[in-house]
Design an enzyme around this catalytic site. Structure first.
Site, PDB file in Angstrom:
ATOM      1  N   ASP A 170      70.371 -14.998  38.804  1.00 40.38           N
ATOM      2  CA  ASP A 170      70.469 -15.626  37.636  1.00 40.38           C
ATOM      3  C   ASP A 170      69.466 -16.710  37.478  1.00 40.38           C
ATOM      4  O   ASP A 170      69.201 -17.332  36.363  1.00 40.38           O
ATOM      5  CB  ASP A 170      71.757 -15.895  37.337  1.00 40.38           C
ATOM      6  CG  ASP A 170      72.215 -16.869  38.244  1.00 40.38           C
ATOM      7  OD1 ASP A 170      72.044 -16.832  39.293  1.00 40.38           O
ATOM      8  OD2 ASP A 170      73.377 -17.779  37.884  1.00 40.38           O
ATOM      9  N   THR A 221      90.654 -15.974  42.554  1.00 43.04           N
ATOM     10  CA  THR A 221      91.760 -15.466  42.992  1.00 43.04           C
ATOM     11  C   THR A 221      92.690 -15.696  41.818  1.00 43.04           C
ATOM     12  O   THR A 221      92.766 -16.422  41.025  1.00 43.04           O
ATOM     13  CB  THR A 221      92.313 -15.842  44.293  1.00 43.04           C
ATOM     14  OG1 THR A 221      92.521 -17.338  44.055  1.00 43.04           O
ATOM     15  CG2 THR A 221      91.459 -15.481  45.560  1.00 43.04           C
TER      16      THR A 221
END
Length: 427
Positions: free
Chosen positions: A194, A233
RNA sequence: GGGGGGGUUCCAGAGCGGUCAAAUGGGACGGACUGUAAAUCCGUUACUUCGGUUUCGAAGGUUCGAAUCCUUCCCCCCCCA
């Protein structure tokens, strides 16, 4: 060791500017990667860049880690669909210090000619006035060129717009490259895929402003096989700071990778050689349930990021929580051993007297401790059969707990689901 | 400065006077299954002393009753100058 070749077989290489490989093979070269201080810790997503620098150094080149005290003030629009909030200078300074501290762990800063170096772009931007900047930097690139960048185009096409500040980001980062190229003889900038646009703005600036040549390498963005975002997570990002993500959680994060991810990640996040990895893969395929790859992956990264001791504790904790984690086992441990197992896991204190009087499960888990944010949620979860105390399912939200339930007269072990443990200490 | 479109529960996105704590999808969490995996299936996803209580950018107002109508304000986006 050939740096580019190394990245290639590890599947890390995304894009490389023509001529880069020749340049690197010719001589010891200096290359840098920038890290913006958007938080007070790096997270696992940054590890790819860190590994890139490590390989760079192992290949005999000189790695430079740049911490973006200046670019962090602007905000990189790459990959962002919306304008970001600016951080205060105070927070930025703090973040810069934290990042520098973490980065130091991974590279060798004292090994002669190719010792690593740490720089902060705030140092060359703090006295750079706006007028000087738009004359000396802005003048060399056209708005048309800048607008053609993906990071900009996406925002112009989207419906959130983009501030001038973020639009300017590529110039600021581009100037970094120019500065390091000129002052530190830094020929290569690396980064995630990116960053290609931002990096190329730098090489372009070097070409137009000084008729110089500079090179670019970008690495693959880490993708999970199921397409979800890497490094997240249930409890948010996986940080490198042990205070934000305990070594145990960190270890568990890597241990829980899927088989296909483990195969690609072991190449990216460990320094194991190709034959070593192939050997591990064969062993893994013969007995996938042993998760040999995941273990090798988790162990090596945990040691590199934290320490050998931290890994041992993580292993011990995992062994208890997922292995022979019976109540008897816990009772056989000493107080200090129990504390060690639960180190890095959430802990709560409650008063002995309150417990002696008897407390219902919901009060205990939602009011006296913060296992659940509200009683309603505690009740729902208990009713759904998802809560255990001392390894035993809590059958009823109003079940009473008292001193009699304490392990070693001091501890209660609460479990939300299978994996989330909480230690409650009565005192 | 002018014109237009918006701000809804973690996110996206319906709702447009009562049947709305608010469709649907995603995410998250829990359960079953399992290899502490993937896939799949099931449940939960504002707070509660389970009587109720507080939510739909903010503050007022209309109404028996508003996320839905009116007023003012704040914020965002697009287009024109």
């Amino acid at each position: 060791m050939n740096f580019v070749e190394e990245l290639r077989w590890r599947g890390m290489l995304h894009d490389i500017m023509p001529g880069t490989e020749d340049e690197l093979n010719k001589q010891m070269t200096s290359g840098y990667i920038g890290f913006d201080p958007t938080a007070d810790s790096l997270h696992v997503g940054h590890l790819t860049q860190i590994m890139t620098l490590i390989h760079f150094q192992r290949a005999g080149h000189r790695p430079v880690a740049l911490v973006g005290g200046a670019t962090g003030m602007v905000g990189d629009p790459s990959g962002k669909s919306a304008e970001r909030n600016l951080l205060s200078e105070e927070i930025l300074n703090h973040n810069v210090k934290c990042l520098e501290h973490q980065l130091k762990k991974f590279l060798d800063f004292n090994c002669g000619a190719n010792s690593a170096e740490m720089v902060n772009n705030y140092d060359w931007f703090k006295n750079f006035t706006f007028l000087d900047f738009i004359r000396d930097v802005g003048k060399h690139l056209t708005v048309n060129y800048m607008m053609a960048k993906d990071s900009v185009k996406k925002r112009l096409e989207g419906d959130t717009g983009m501030s001038f500040t973020e639009f300017s980001y590529q110039l600021v980062q581009g100037y970094d490259f120019y500065y390091l190229w000129k002052e530190r003889n830094c020929q290569v900038q690396m980064g995630g895929s990116d960053q290609w646009g931002n990096i190329v703005t730098g090489t372009e600036l070097i070409r137009r402003k000084a008729a110089g040549t500079a090179y670019a390498i970008t690495t693959q963005l880490i993708k999970k096989a199921d397409g979800t975002k890497f490094g997240k997570t249930e409890s948010g990002a996986v940080w490198l700071d042990p205070a934000k993500t305990s070594p145990y959680k960190f270890y568990q994060f890597w241990l829980n990778t899927t088989d296909s991810d483990a195969k690609s990640w072991i190449r990216i996040f460990t320094l194991k050689s190709q034959p070593e990895i192939e050997q591990l893969e064969n062993e893994h395929d013969e007995a996938p349930h042993l998760r040999i790859l995941q273990k090798a992956l988790a162990e090596e990264i945990t040691i590199r990021t934290h320490s050998d001791d931290a890994l041992q504790t993580a292993l011990k904790t995992s062994e208890f929580l997922f292995g022979n984690g019976s109540l008897e086992f816990l009772q056989s441990l000493s107080e200090t051993e129990i504390m060690e197992v639960f180190e890095g896991l959430p802990q709560f204190k409650i008063s002995k007297d309150e417990l002696a009087a008897g407390i219902t499960a919901t009060d205990l888990l939602a009011e006296k401790t913060a296992v659940f944010p509200s009683k309603g949620e505690a009740r729902k979860m208990i009713t759904g059969g998802g809560v255990s105390v001392n390894k035993e399912k809590v059958p009823d939200p109003v079940q009473l707990f008292s001193s009699a339930n304490l392990i070693k007269g001091k501890f209660l072990v609460a479990q939300k689901g299978k994996k989330n443990y909480f230690l409650i200490i009565a005192g």
